[in-house]
Motif scaffolding. Sequence first.
Motif, mmCIF file in Angstrom:
data_model
loop_
_atom_site.group_PDB
_atom_site.id
_atom_site.type_symbol
_atom_site.label_atom_id
_atom_site.label_comp_id
_atom_site.label_asym_id
_atom_site.label_seq_id
_atom_site.Cartn_x
_atom_site.Cartn_y
_atom_site.Cartn_z
ATOM 1 N N GLY A 40 0.213 4.767 -2.892
ATOM 2 C CA GLY A 40 0.690 5.536 -4.027
ATOM 3 C C GLY A 40 0.361 7.009 -3.964
ATOM 4 O O GLY A 40 0.888 7.794 -4.753
ATOM 5 N N GLY A 123 8.411 5.645 -7.812
ATOM 6 C CA GLY A 123 7.504 4.840 -7.007
ATOM 7 C C GLY A 123 8.146 3.650 -6.337
ATOM 8 O O GLY A 123 7.489 2.958 -5.555
ATOM 9 N N ASN A 179 5.104 8.621 0.273
ATOM 10 C CA ASN A 179 3.757 8.238 -0.146
ATOM 11 C C ASN A 179 3.177 7.211 0.813
ATOM 12 O O ASN A 179 3.910 6.567 1.570
ATOM 13 N N CYS A 181 1.615 3.589 1.514
ATOM 14 C CA CYS A 181 2.050 2.325 0.926
ATOM 15 C C CYS A 181 1.280 1.181 1.562
ATOM 16 O O CYS A 181 0.122 1.309 1.928
#
Length: 212
Positions: A40, A123, A179, A181
């Motif tokens: 994240g 996200g 991002n 992960c």
Amino acid sequence: MNKEETTIPLEQQQDVAETAQPPAAAVSSADTPADARLAGQPASRKDRFLGSLIDLVLQVLASAPFFWYMGLEAFQNPTPALMLANSANAILVYLALHGYLLHKYGQTIGKAEFGMRIEMLNGQKASLQHIVLWRYLPVILMSFVPVIGQWLTGLLDPLLIFRKDRRCLHDHIAGTQVNYCYRGDEPLTEIATAAESTEAAAATTAETEQQR
């Protein structure tokens, strides 16, 4: 007159002791390295550069037969038809190399190596269709713009990563971000985030109460 002593059952004493102790994640978070690859979190510029470098090398190697067939001298003064054929070849090679990973995990080979993926701003993993049509294709089309096309794709696009949000021009066009992960189905790091640890602790406590 002596006060009557109250005896607390052993199980309740253990519960009180466990409640008084801070969560493990809270204790270990202070020892978490600043550059830890936590799920994240925005990918570092270094990892994004190295991942892109891996993808670039693979793209060049896989495209070598096309350049050999067309002849390198033809690219000294490329015709519109040759530029179009080169773009089509680039897309096909890109999909052959990364198509499965992009569809399944939102990752290229280079991004998977460093535990990164392409996400939407909410996200969620970006779909293969969105990545190709909105993140990859616009950069190719911009390169055809006379004079400024090469500056936009070759200079401005990568330089925007030095902004605070670490999003390149193609990220802003597509509404995406890169991002850290999970690598496949396994977590990238053993260090859990505080939120994950809190949820896990709450679930464990609920299960224990139900069993009692």
